[in-house]
Enzyme design. Structure first.
Site, mmCIF file in Angstrom:
data_model
loop_
_atom_site.group_PDB
_atom_site.id
_atom_site.type_symbol
_atom_site.label_atom_id
_atom_site.label_comp_id
_atom_site.label_asym_id
_atom_site.label_seq_id
_atom_site.Cartn_x
_atom_site.Cartn_y
_atom_site.Cartn_z
ATOM 1 N N SER A 141 0.857 -1.181 0.000
ATOM 2 C CA SER A 141 0.000 0.000 0.000
ATOM 3 C C SER A 141 0.894 1.231 0.000
ATOM 4 O O SER A 141 2.040 1.177 0.475
ATOM 5 C CB SER A 141 -0.894 0.011 1.246
ATOM 6 O OG SER A 141 -1.498 1.276 1.438
ATOM 7 N N TYR A 154 -1.847 -0.823 10.373
ATOM 8 C CA TYR A 154 -1.936 -1.127 8.943
ATOM 9 C C TYR A 154 -0.701 -0.623 8.203
ATOM 10 O O TYR A 154 -0.100 -1.356 7.406
ATOM 11 C CB TYR A 154 -3.197 -0.502 8.352
ATOM 12 C CG TYR A 154 -3.404 -0.810 6.886
ATOM 13 C CD1 TYR A 154 -3.836 -2.074 6.475
ATOM 14 C CD2 TYR A 154 -3.156 0.151 5.911
ATOM 15 C CE1 TYR A 154 -4.027 -2.356 5.127
ATOM 16 C CE2 TYR A 154 -3.343 -0.127 4.565
ATOM 17 C CZ TYR A 154 -3.773 -1.388 4.179
ATOM 18 O OH TYR A 154 -3.957 -1.674 2.846
#
Length: 264
Positions: A141, A154
């Protein structure tokens, strides 16, 4: 003499990015092993792809936050010699303050986003190394290079994926094994409903479709990119980022404390 058709195993394949990877790789002639928790969705997708592309599609229902699920996929990767591509796509997020979740929730996210990815990679890489060919795609990501309030865990897991992939790329630099890290930004998947941040809360025009994300990522793979950021238009930004990162690393190899840390 017939050539053995390659097989790709895709995790998190029942919807979103994983399902689009399944479609695109089937269109390229890959047989597939689709892994996810939702059996009905996997079977429906498998039937569609077999009919549309004439490939063979196997499914495996497995929860990669669980030891039993990880072991089941490891066994398939080790035993099925036709598998020469792994798309580590399964992942989840909880976009909330770290203290808003409990340890069990955080551990499950970490298990899925990092531990499962590492173990599945380890299950396949020996064969790729022996055959000197094959492909590993790890979905990270853009939050691998940035963290915000609510994304501590995350962002940390995706930074782990990015650096894990970088290290493997260095190890396999002189081989024919392709290893790619994909860093999507906001993409229209079900992860938003799970994360606690409604997708409608994101800035207008900032969310990429799953089709565009995967098509761009595969184009990057075809072009030999090691790290692909599908929505990054100005490639020079990444070049400067990499130059600064390497300069920082090299400048820290003096073996001496910096003057600001010495007594005055």
């Amino acid at each position: 003499m017939t050539t053995q058709r390659s097989t790709a195993l895709i995790t998190g394949a029942s919807s979103g990015i994983g399902a689009v990877y399944a479609d695109r790789l089937a269109a390229r002639g890959y047989d597939l092993v689709l892994v996810a928790r939702r059996e009905a969705r996997l079977q429906a997708l498998a039937a569609q792809l077999e009919q549309r592309y004439g490939v063979q599609v196997a499914t495996l229902t497995a929860d990669l936050t669980d030891e039993t699920g990880i072991r089941a996929v490891e066994e398939v990767l080790r035993s099925n010699s036709k598998i020469d591509m792994l798309v580590n796509n399964a992942g989840t997020a909880q976009m909330a303050p770290f203290m808003a979740g409990d340890v069990a929730q955080h551990q499950a996210i970490n298990m899925l986003n990092t531990t499962a990815l590492m173990r599945l990679t380890y299950a396949l890489l020996p064969r790729l190394a022996q055959n000197n060919r094959g492909t590993l795609i790890n979905i990270a990501s853009v939050l691998a290079v940035h963290a915000r309030a609510g994304s501590a865990l995350y962002s940390a897991t995706k930074s782990w994926v990015l650096n894990f992939t970088r290290g493997l790329q260095e190890e396999f630099a002189d081989s024919n094994v392709r290893i790619q890290a994909v860093l999507p930004a906001a993409t229209a998947t079900e992860i938003w409903a799970i994360s606690g941040v409604p997708i409608d809360n994101l800035p207008e025009g900032s969310v990429m479709t799953t089709d565009n994300m995967v098509d761009a990522a595969l184009a990057g793979l075809d072009q030999g990119e090691l790290i692909t950021i599908p929505p990054l238009h100005d490639e020079s930004l990444w070049t400067r980022y990499e130059e600064a990162r390497l300069a920082l690393f090299n400048s820290a190899r003096t073996g001496e404390p910096a003057p600001r840390y010495l007594p005055r």
